[in-house]
Design an enzyme around this catalytic site. Structure first.
Site, mmCIF file in Angstrom:
data_model
loop_
_atom_site.group_PDB
_atom_site.id
_atom_site.type_symbol
_atom_site.label_atom_id
_atom_site.label_comp_id
_atom_site.label_asym_id
_atom_site.label_seq_id
_atom_site.Cartn_x
_atom_site.Cartn_y
_atom_site.Cartn_z
ATOM 1 N N GLY A 136 -20.078 -30.761 6.091
ATOM 2 C CA GLY A 136 -20.344 -31.440 5.018
ATOM 3 C C GLY A 136 -19.592 -30.922 4.134
ATOM 4 O O GLY A 136 -19.372 -32.068 3.141
ATOM 5 N N GLY A 161 -22.654 -30.774 10.666
ATOM 6 C CA GLY A 161 -23.370 -29.963 12.008
ATOM 7 C C GLY A 161 -22.249 -30.854 13.413
ATOM 8 O O GLY A 161 -21.874 -29.766 13.980
ATOM 9 N N ARG A 216 -22.983 -42.820 3.119
ATOM 10 C CA ARG A 216 -23.060 -42.604 5.015
ATOM 11 C C ARG A 216 -23.342 -43.651 5.183
ATOM 12 O O ARG A 216 -23.351 -44.274 5.890
ATOM 13 C CB ARG A 216 -24.175 -41.522 5.032
ATOM 14 C CG ARG A 216 -24.025 -40.103 5.287
ATOM 15 C CD ARG A 216 -24.774 -39.299 5.889
ATOM 16 N NE ARG A 216 -24.745 -38.137 5.643
ATOM 17 C CZ ARG A 216 -24.713 -36.937 5.994
ATOM 18 N NH1 ARG A 216 -26.249 -37.179 5.689
ATOM 19 N NH2 ARG A 216 -24.482 -35.923 7.112
HETATM 20 P P1 ADP Z 1 -18.420 -27.016 5.167
HETATM 21 O O1 ADP Z 1 -19.702 -26.944 5.256
HETATM 22 O O2 ADP Z 1 -17.618 -27.334 4.993
HETATM 23 O O3 ADP Z 1 -18.013 -26.803 6.873
HETATM 24 P P2 ADP Z 1 -19.055 -24.303 4.949
HETATM 25 O O4 ADP Z 1 -20.851 -25.100 4.528
HETATM 26 O O5 ADP Z 1 -18.806 -23.466 6.329
HETATM 27 O O6 ADP Z 1 -18.251 -25.752 4.908
HETATM 28 O O7 ADP Z 1 -18.886 -23.543 3.646
HETATM 29 C C1 ADP Z 1 -19.134 -24.112 2.555
HETATM 30 C C2 ADP Z 1 -19.234 -22.326 1.213
HETATM 31 O O8 ADP Z 1 -18.576 -21.721 1.326
HETATM 32 C C3 ADP Z 1 -19.129 -23.760 -0.252
HETATM 33 O O9 ADP Z 1 -20.931 -24.207 -0.682
HETATM 34 C C4 ADP Z 1 -18.358 -22.736 -0.851
HETATM 35 O O10 ADP Z 1 -18.547 -22.219 -2.330
HETATM 36 C C5 ADP Z 1 -18.174 -21.105 -0.011
HETATM 37 N N1 ADP Z 1 -17.228 -20.677 0.114
HETATM 38 C C6 ADP Z 1 -15.699 -21.185 0.295
HETATM 39 N N2 ADP Z 1 -15.397 -19.849 0.051
HETATM 40 C C7 ADP Z 1 -17.053 -18.258 -1.111
HETATM 41 C C8 ADP Z 1 -15.974 -17.582 -1.000
HETATM 42 N N3 ADP Z 1 -14.449 -17.451 -1.194
HETATM 43 N N4 ADP Z 1 -16.998 -16.792 -1.467
HETATM 44 C C9 ADP Z 1 -18.553 -17.686 -1.137
HETATM 45 N N5 ADP Z 1 -18.508 -18.624 -1.134
HETATM 46 C C10 ADP Z 1 -17.240 -19.095 -0.994
HETATM 47 MG MG MG Z 2 -21.272 -26.445 4.970
#
Ligand code: ADP
Ligand code: MG
Length: 400
Positions: free
Chosen positions: A354, A377, A39
């Site tokens: 994130g 977010g 960042r």
């Molecule tokens: P981002 O921050 O990119 O928007 P999210 O916060 O929605 O993504 O999701 C990320 C989390 O989702 C990761 O910590 C990952 O471990 C979890 N995750 C992804 N697939 C699975 C799964 N099949 N079961 C449990 N957790 C999962």
């Molecule tokens: Mg996340």
């Protein structure tokens, strides 16, 4: 409406003037060392451009959640030292923000120098967007620049309030880039436009799904989110993460948009996250009752990659599996590689969120994407079509 940026500022507005720049230096720190400076580096182009044009740069940022009062656990001092290691220009740290000391420091700052003021969240009025604080912050500069896209979904004194009292209020180069990619590109995407959604929960992303569905040609779904859809299809999901209260919604989405939605055809399952060695790929209708899906399977990874290979615009949010724990990182890696290939053949590839951004960084593929959003977010709220207060407060182009 496009926002004015630092490019629109005249030399007279910058030479010998104080540019008050809100950045997002909310970086991980261990002891007194910055452990990931993504960042900070992302804000350098704006800082360097302002310095090169003869301004002094006064930086504001938050760090962590110190609850509106000073808490040295969250001091920005290590960040100032780190920034100094990245810039030839002198960088000083000021231990206060809303004070005579800070005001004097800004008035005494020479052109070509940088001041980083202490954590804005040490101030009680920051998160309340208090008018008095916003006016005091406005005294700290001659122009206001917002380069903190990652904080733009919050109407705080340093991200929103201050822009009402310090004009011109313009976007920095990072902010401009984020708005271009997440805004302009996705408003009028080159087609086919394929979006890939994953991550833990469908609940946090339902508005993103709703906003994207009418725009995309294909929406590929991975992550634990896929399991809620599987349940809605009547499939066995075993011990997988399923949001029971979202199954009905998933069913509605399936009936409404089944031509656009594509779910994984197979899954990488294991008895638990700690038994990765026992992981195996099964068809989606053969998830054992005593196991959980922790990643999309290899067939799905191929199918998704093939959709991506035909796309001209690709948006990705949310890991395909528990990428933090091999072997459940395979699906996420396959998608990241598919995006890298897509970029190489001329598609526009955008990564938001994130954890998705962290995954792409970790894989060393960030530079192979057209754009990796620095806003977790904020990028989600933007994709939902919401107006971000920190952006709304900046001047529209043609009016500054
Ligand atoms: P981002 O921050 O990119 O928007 P999210 O916060 O929605 O993504 O999701 C990320 C989390 O989702 C990761 O910590 C990952 O471990 C979890 N995750 C992804 N697939 C699975 C799964 N099949 N079961 C449990 N957790 C999962
Ligand atoms: Mg996340």
């Amino acid at each position: 409406m496009p926002k004015t940026t630092i490019r629109d500022l005249t030399d007279a507005q910058l030479r010998g003037k104080r540019a008050l720049v809100r950045v997002d230096f909310n970086v991980p720190i261990e002891g007194d060392r910055v452990t990931d400076d993504t960042r900070i580096r992302a804000a350098l182009p704006t800082i360097e451009a302002l310095l090169a044009r003869g301004a002094s740069v006064v930086l504001l940022s938050h760090l962590g959640r110190p609850k509106g009062k000073p808490d040295l656990e969250y001091t920005l001092e290590p960040v100032a030292r780190h920034l100094q290691s990245l810039l030839p220009n002198p960088v000083s740290f000021v231990e206060t923000t809303d004070s005579d000391e800070a005001l004097r420091a800004t008035l005494g700052a020479r052109p070509g120098t940088v001041l980083l003021l202490e954590n804005t969240r040490f101030l009680g009025g920051e998160e309340k967007n208090e008018e008095r604080l916003a006016r005091a912050l406005a005294e700290l500069g001659d122009v206001y620049v917002n380069d903190a896209f990652g904080s733009a979904h919050r109407a705080h004194a340093s991200t929103e309030g201050v822009a009402h009292y310090l004009k011109p209020a313009v976007a920095g180069l990072l902010m401009e880039r984020e708005l271009q990619y997440l805004g302009d590109t996705l408003q009028a995407p080159a087609r086919p436009f394929v979006a890939i959604l994953g991550g833990a929960k469908i609940s946090g992303k339902i508005d993103v799904i709703e906003a994207l569905l009418p725009k995309v040609d294909k929406l590929l779904i991975g992550g634990a989110m896929a399991c809620t859809f599987f349940r809605a299809m009547g499939l066995e999901t075993g011990k997988s993460l399923v949001e029971a209260d979202r199954v009905e919604m998933a069913r509605t989405l399936l009936s409404r948009a089944s031509d656009k939605l594509e779910l994984p055809s197979d899954a990488l399952v294991a008895p638990s996250l700690d038994t990765g060695a026992a992981a195996k790929a099964v068809a989606r209708d053969a998830i054992p009752a005593d196991q959980a899906m922790f990643d999309i399977g290899p067939a799905s990874a191929k199918e998704f990659a093939s959709e991506i290979s035909r796309a001209k615009t690709v948006l990705w949010n949310g890991p395909m599996g528990v990428f933090e724990k091999p072997p459940f990182d395979r699906g996420t890696r396959a998608i990241a590689l598919a995006l890298a290939d897509a970029t190489a053949r001329g598609a526009t590839t955008i990564v938001g969120g994130g954890d998705s951004a962290a995954a792409v960084e970790q894989l060393g593929l960030a530079s192979k994407m057209s754009h990796v959003s620095t806003g977790g977010g904020a990028s989600l709220e933007f994709l939902e079509g919401k107006e971000l207060p920190g952006v709304a407060a900046l001047e529209d182009r043609g009016r500054a």
